[in-house]
Design a protein around this motif. Sequence first.
Motif, PDB file in Angstrom:
ATOM      1  N   UNK A 168       0.929  -1.543   0.182  1.00  0.00           N
ATOM      2  CA  UNK A 168       0.178   0.085   0.601  1.00  0.00           C
ATOM      3  C   UNK A 168       0.712   1.320   0.129  1.00  0.00           C
ATOM      4  N   UNK A 169       2.059   1.436   0.536  1.00  0.00           N
ATOM      5  CA  UNK A 169       3.136   2.730   1.002  1.00  0.00           C
ATOM      6  C   UNK A 169       3.592   2.400  -0.691  1.00  0.00           C
ATOM      7  N   UNK A 170       3.944   1.242  -1.420  1.00  0.00           N
ATOM      8  CA  UNK A 170       4.863   1.734  -2.200  1.00  0.00           C
ATOM      9  C   UNK A 170       3.342   2.033  -3.064  1.00  0.00           C
ATOM     10  N   UNK A 171       2.456   1.899  -3.689  1.00  0.00           N
ATOM     11  CA  UNK A 171       1.264   2.549  -4.484  1.00  0.00           C
ATOM     12  C   UNK A 171       1.473   4.132  -3.592  1.00  0.00           C
ATOM     13  N   UNK A 172       1.243   4.285  -2.313  1.00  0.00           N
ATOM     14  CA  UNK A 172       1.488   6.220  -2.307  1.00  0.00           C
ATOM     15  C   UNK A 172       2.476   6.624  -3.166  1.00  0.00           C
ATOM     16  N   UNK A 173       3.664   5.881  -2.763  1.00  0.00           N
ATOM     17  CA  UNK A 173       4.412   6.671  -3.581  1.00  0.00           C
ATOM     18  C   UNK A 173       4.755   7.106  -4.496  1.00  0.00           C
ATOM     19  N   UNK A 174       4.315   6.325  -5.860  1.00  0.00           N
ATOM     20  CA  UNK A 174       4.102   6.345  -6.892  1.00  0.00           C
ATOM     21  C   UNK A 174       3.175   7.189  -7.148  1.00  0.00           C
ATOM     22  N   UNK A 175       1.539   6.829  -6.382  1.00  0.00           N
ATOM     23  CA  UNK A 175       0.778   8.183  -6.810  1.00  0.00           C
ATOM     24  C   UNK A 175       0.571   9.461  -6.530  1.00  0.00           C
ATOM     25  N   UNK A 176       1.605   9.767  -5.325  1.00  0.00           N
ATOM     26  CA  UNK A 176       2.448  10.957  -5.260  1.00  0.00           C
ATOM     27  C   UNK A 176       2.521  11.414  -5.864  1.00  0.00           C
ATOM     28  N   UNK A 177       3.550  10.897  -6.831  1.00  0.00           N
ATOM     29  CA  UNK A 177       4.205  11.259  -7.790  1.00  0.00           C
ATOM     30  C   UNK A 177       3.693  11.358  -8.995  1.00  0.00           C
ATOM     31  N   UNK A 178       2.553  10.915  -9.565  1.00  0.00           N
ATOM     32  CA  UNK A 178       1.740  10.622 -10.818  1.00  0.00           C
ATOM     33  C   UNK A 178       2.162  10.058 -11.460  1.00  0.00           C
ATOM     34  N   UNK A 179       2.499   8.905 -11.509  1.00  0.00           N
ATOM     35  CA  UNK A 179       3.593   7.713 -12.393  1.00  0.00           C
ATOM     36  C   UNK A 179       2.481   6.947 -12.698  1.00  0.00           C
ATOM     37  N   UNK A 180       2.514   6.120 -13.367  1.00  0.00           N
ATOM     38  CA  UNK A 180       1.772   5.461 -13.824  1.00  0.00           C
ATOM     39  C   UNK A 180       2.871   3.716 -13.523  1.00  0.00           C
ATOM     40  N   UNK A 181       2.600   3.389 -13.612  1.00  0.00           N
ATOM     41  CA  UNK A 181       3.109   1.344 -13.604  1.00  0.00           C
ATOM     42  C   UNK A 181       4.348   1.352 -14.546  1.00  0.00           C
ATOM     43  N   UNK A 182       4.214   1.852 -15.773  1.00  0.00           N
ATOM     44  CA  UNK A 182       4.931   1.844 -17.198  1.00  0.00           C
ATOM     45  C   UNK A 182       6.074   2.789 -16.699  1.00  0.00           C
ATOM     46  N   UNK A 209       6.506  -4.117 -15.185  1.00  0.00           N
ATOM     47  CA  UNK A 209       5.020  -3.529 -14.542  1.00  0.00           C
ATOM     48  C   UNK A 209       4.560  -4.789 -13.313  1.00  0.00           C
ATOM     49  N   UNK A 210       4.643  -5.914 -14.600  1.00  0.00           N
ATOM     50  CA  UNK A 210       3.006  -7.257 -13.392  1.00  0.00           C
ATOM     51  C   UNK A 210       4.525  -7.389 -12.012  1.00  0.00           C
ATOM     52  N   UNK A 211       5.561  -6.879 -12.565  1.00  0.00           N
ATOM     53  CA  UNK A 211       6.382  -7.675 -10.685  1.00  0.00           C
ATOM     54  C   UNK A 211       5.800  -6.195 -10.006  1.00  0.00           C
ATOM     55  N   UNK A 212       5.982  -4.912 -10.499  1.00  0.00           N
ATOM     56  CA  UNK A 212       5.841  -3.826  -9.471  1.00  0.00           C
ATOM     57  C   UNK A 212       4.287  -4.076  -9.501  1.00  0.00           C
ATOM     58  N   UNK A 213       3.005  -3.741 -10.181  1.00  0.00           N
ATOM     59  CA  UNK A 213       1.881  -4.055  -9.602  1.00  0.00           C
ATOM     60  C   UNK A 213       1.919  -5.861  -8.255  1.00  0.00           C
ATOM     61  N   UNK A 214       2.587  -6.547  -8.868  1.00  0.00           N
ATOM     62  CA  UNK A 214       1.961  -8.122  -7.831  1.00  0.00           C
ATOM     63  C   UNK A 214       2.612  -7.225  -6.415  1.00  0.00           C
ATOM     64  N   UNK A 215       4.247  -6.843  -6.310  1.00  0.00           N
ATOM     65  CA  UNK A 215       4.342  -6.201  -4.971  1.00  0.00           C
ATOM     66  C   UNK A 215       3.094  -5.453  -4.863  1.00  0.00           C
ATOM     67  N   UNK A 216       2.361  -4.269  -5.153  1.00  0.00           N
ATOM     68  CA  UNK A 216       2.345  -3.256  -4.402  1.00  0.00           C
ATOM     69  C   UNK A 216       0.377  -3.531  -4.439  1.00  0.00           C
TER      70      UNK A 216
END
Length: 194
Positions: free
Chosen positions: A19-33, A43-50
Amino acid sequence: MKQTEAETAPDPVDTRLGARLAELRAERGWSLGELADRTGVSKSTLSRAERAETSPTASLLNRLCAVYGRTMSQLLSEVETEPVLLVRAAEQPVWEDRASGFVRRSVSPPHSGLRGELVEGRLAPGSDIAYDRPPVPGLEQHIWVLEGALALTAQDVEHRLDTGDCLRLRVWGPTRFRCAGPEPVRYVLAVVLP
Protein backbone atom coordinates in the motif's frame (compact mmCIF):
# COMPACT_ATOMS: atom_id res chain seq x y z
CA MET A 1 -3.67 -30.78 0.77
CA LYS A 2 -5.92 -27.69 0.78
CA GLN A 3 -4.42 -24.44 2.10
CA THR A 4 -6.25 -22.48 4.76
CA GLU A 5 -7.01 -18.77 4.42
CA ALA A 6 -4.25 -17.95 6.92
CA GLU A 7 -1.71 -19.81 4.77
CA THR A 8 -2.71 -17.98 1.57
CA ALA A 9 -3.32 -14.52 3.06
CA PRO A 10 -0.54 -12.01 2.42
CA ASP A 11 1.80 -11.12 5.27
CA PRO A 12 0.48 -7.99 7.06
CA VAL A 13 3.83 -6.21 6.62
CA ASP A 14 3.80 -7.00 2.89
CA THR A 15 0.23 -5.67 2.69
CA ARG A 16 1.19 -2.36 4.37
CA LEU A 17 4.39 -2.18 2.32
CA GLY A 18 2.47 -2.73 -0.92
CA ALA A 19 0.00 0.00 0.00
CA ARG A 20 2.84 2.42 0.82
CA LEU A 21 4.58 1.66 -2.48
CA ALA A 22 1.34 2.39 -4.34
CA GLU A 23 0.99 5.67 -2.37
CA LEU A 24 4.52 6.77 -3.23
CA ARG A 25 3.91 6.12 -6.92
CA ALA A 26 0.56 7.96 -6.81
CA GLU A 27 2.14 10.95 -4.99
CA ARG A 28 4.46 11.38 -7.97
CA GLY A 29 1.71 10.86 -10.52
CA TRP A 30 3.56 7.96 -12.15
CA SER A 31 1.92 5.09 -13.96
CA LEU A 32 3.21 1.57 -13.47
CA GLY A 33 4.86 1.94 -16.88
CA GLU A 34 6.72 5.10 -15.81
CA LEU A 35 7.88 3.41 -12.61
CA ALA A 36 9.00 0.37 -14.61
CA ASP A 37 11.06 2.66 -16.88
CA ARG A 38 12.68 4.37 -13.89
CA THR A 39 13.51 1.14 -12.02
CA GLY A 40 14.09 -1.40 -14.79
CA VAL A 41 11.53 -3.68 -13.09
CA SER A 42 8.59 -5.11 -15.03
CA LYS A 43 5.13 -3.59 -14.59
CA SER A 44 3.72 -6.96 -13.54
CA THR A 45 6.32 -7.38 -10.77
CA LEU A 46 5.67 -3.84 -9.51
CA SER A 47 1.91 -4.39 -9.61
CA ARG A 48 2.17 -7.70 -7.73
CA ALA A 49 4.33 -6.03 -5.04
CA GLU A 50 1.85 -3.16 -4.64
CA ARG A 51 -1.03 -5.63 -4.28
CA ALA A 52 1.01 -7.78 -1.82
CA GLU A 53 0.67 -10.79 -4.11
CA THR A 54 4.41 -11.33 -3.68
CA SER A 55 6.94 -10.37 -1.03
CA PRO A 56 9.45 -8.00 -2.67
CA THR A 57 13.11 -9.03 -2.77
CA ALA A 58 15.90 -6.91 -1.30
CA SER A 59 17.00 -6.02 -4.83
CA LEU A 60 13.51 -4.83 -5.82
CA LEU A 61 13.13 -2.75 -2.65
CA ASN A 62 16.56 -1.23 -3.27
CA ARG A 63 15.54 -0.13 -6.78
CA LEU A 64 12.29 1.34 -5.48
CA CYS A 65 14.08 3.13 -2.64
CA ALA A 66 16.48 4.64 -5.19
CA VAL A 67 13.68 6.23 -7.24
CA TYR A 68 11.80 7.35 -4.12
CA GLY A 69 14.93 8.79 -2.41
CA ARG A 70 14.66 6.63 0.71
CA THR A 71 16.76 4.06 2.49
CA MET A 72 15.22 0.63 2.93
CA SER A 73 14.86 1.25 6.67
CA GLN A 74 12.99 4.49 6.02
CA LEU A 75 10.61 2.78 3.65
CA LEU A 76 10.03 -0.11 6.03
CA SER A 77 9.56 2.27 8.96
CA GLU A 78 6.82 4.05 7.01
CA VAL A 79 4.70 0.91 7.19
CA GLU A 80 5.06 0.74 10.95
CA THR A 81 2.78 2.60 13.33
CA GLU A 82 3.89 5.71 15.25
CA PRO A 83 7.62 6.30 15.76
CA VAL A 84 8.90 5.18 19.14
CA LEU A 85 12.08 5.94 21.07
CA LEU A 86 12.80 2.40 22.24
CA VAL A 87 12.32 -0.86 20.37
CA ARG A 88 12.89 -4.04 22.37
CA ALA A 89 14.82 -6.80 20.60
CA ALA A 90 11.73 -8.99 20.35
CA GLU A 91 9.81 -6.13 18.67
CA GLN A 92 12.42 -5.12 16.09
CA PRO A 93 11.02 -5.66 12.60
CA VAL A 94 12.64 -8.54 10.75
CA TRP A 95 12.38 -8.88 6.99
CA GLU A 96 13.58 -11.91 5.08
CA ASP A 97 14.47 -12.35 1.42
CA ARG A 98 14.16 -16.12 1.24
CA ALA A 99 15.37 -16.23 -2.35
CA SER A 100 18.79 -14.82 -1.44
CA GLY A 101 19.17 -16.07 2.16
CA PHE A 102 19.24 -12.50 3.52
CA VAL A 103 17.64 -11.57 6.84
CA ARG A 104 17.41 -7.91 7.83
CA ARG A 105 16.55 -6.63 11.32
CA SER A 106 15.75 -2.94 11.78
CA VAL A 107 17.53 -2.30 15.08
CA SER A 108 17.00 1.47 15.36
CA PRO A 109 13.62 2.76 16.41
CA PRO A 110 12.06 3.98 13.15
CA HIS A 111 11.94 7.72 12.62
CA SER A 112 11.62 9.38 9.23
CA GLY A 113 13.10 12.68 10.45
CA LEU A 114 16.51 11.29 11.46
CA ARG A 115 19.48 10.63 9.18
CA GLY A 116 21.13 7.63 10.88
CA GLU A 117 19.96 4.11 11.49
CA LEU A 118 21.27 0.71 12.53
CA VAL A 119 20.46 -2.53 10.75
CA GLU A 120 21.51 -6.09 11.53
CA GLY A 121 22.15 -8.19 8.44
CA ARG A 122 22.52 -11.94 8.24
CA LEU A 123 23.56 -13.90 5.19
CA ALA A 124 23.46 -17.67 4.94
CA PRO A 125 26.47 -19.55 3.54
CA GLY A 126 26.57 -19.07 -0.23
CA SER A 127 24.34 -15.97 -0.13
CA ASP A 128 25.23 -13.28 -2.62
CA ILE A 129 23.24 -10.03 -3.02
CA ALA A 130 24.04 -7.43 -5.66
CA TYR A 131 22.52 -3.94 -5.65
CA ASP A 132 22.77 -2.01 -8.91
CA ARG A 133 22.72 1.39 -7.13
CA PRO A 134 22.36 2.87 -3.67
CA PRO A 135 18.88 3.89 -2.53
CA VAL A 136 20.30 7.40 -2.03
CA PRO A 137 23.51 8.45 -3.88
CA GLY A 138 26.37 9.23 -1.49
CA LEU A 139 24.82 7.18 1.31
CA GLU A 140 27.34 6.69 4.13
CA GLN A 141 27.61 3.12 5.38
CA HIS A 142 29.61 1.53 8.20
CA ILE A 143 29.70 -2.27 8.05
CA TRP A 144 30.84 -4.02 11.25
CA VAL A 145 31.07 -7.82 11.14
CA LEU A 146 29.93 -9.46 14.37
CA GLU A 147 30.31 -13.12 13.31
CA GLY A 148 31.63 -14.83 10.21
CA ALA A 149 33.16 -13.37 7.06
CA LEU A 150 31.70 -10.90 4.58
CA ALA A 151 32.95 -9.99 1.12
CA LEU A 152 31.71 -6.53 0.18
CA THR A 153 32.36 -5.07 -3.26
CA ALA A 154 32.03 -1.33 -3.85
CA GLN A 155 33.56 0.80 -6.62
CA ASP A 156 34.93 -2.41 -8.22
CA VAL A 157 37.01 -3.20 -5.10
CA GLU A 158 36.27 -6.27 -2.99
CA HIS A 159 36.83 -5.93 0.76
CA ARG A 160 36.96 -9.05 2.92
CA LEU A 161 35.76 -8.39 6.45
CA ASP A 162 36.23 -10.93 9.21
CA THR A 163 34.74 -10.92 12.73
CA GLY A 164 35.37 -7.55 14.36
CA ASP A 165 36.37 -5.74 11.13
CA CYS A 166 34.59 -2.51 10.17
CA LEU A 167 34.46 -0.82 6.75
CA ARG A 168 33.27 2.76 6.18
CA LEU A 169 32.33 4.02 2.74
CA ARG A 170 30.07 6.29 0.74
CA VAL A 171 28.01 4.42 -1.79
CA TRP A 172 27.72 5.92 -5.25
CA GLY A 173 27.34 2.87 -7.47
CA PRO A 174 26.74 -0.88 -7.41
CA THR A 175 27.53 -2.91 -4.29
CA ARG A 176 27.63 -6.62 -3.58
CA PHE A 177 27.35 -8.39 -0.21
CA ARG A 178 28.49 -12.02 -0.14
CA CYS A 179 28.86 -14.52 2.69
CA ALA A 180 32.59 -15.28 2.35
CA GLY A 181 32.84 -18.27 4.66
CA PRO A 182 31.33 -21.66 5.35
CA GLU A 183 29.34 -20.25 8.30
CA PRO A 184 26.61 -17.57 8.22
CA VAL A 185 27.76 -13.97 8.54
CA ARG A 186 26.10 -11.48 10.90
CA TYR A 187 26.91 -7.79 10.67
CA VAL A 188 25.77 -4.35 11.73
CA LEU A 189 25.10 -1.81 9.01
CA ALA A 190 25.07 1.79 10.17
CA VAL A 191 23.48 3.97 7.51
CA VAL A 192 23.71 7.77 7.44
CA LEU A 193 21.89 9.86 4.86
CA PRO A 194 24.05 12.50 3.13
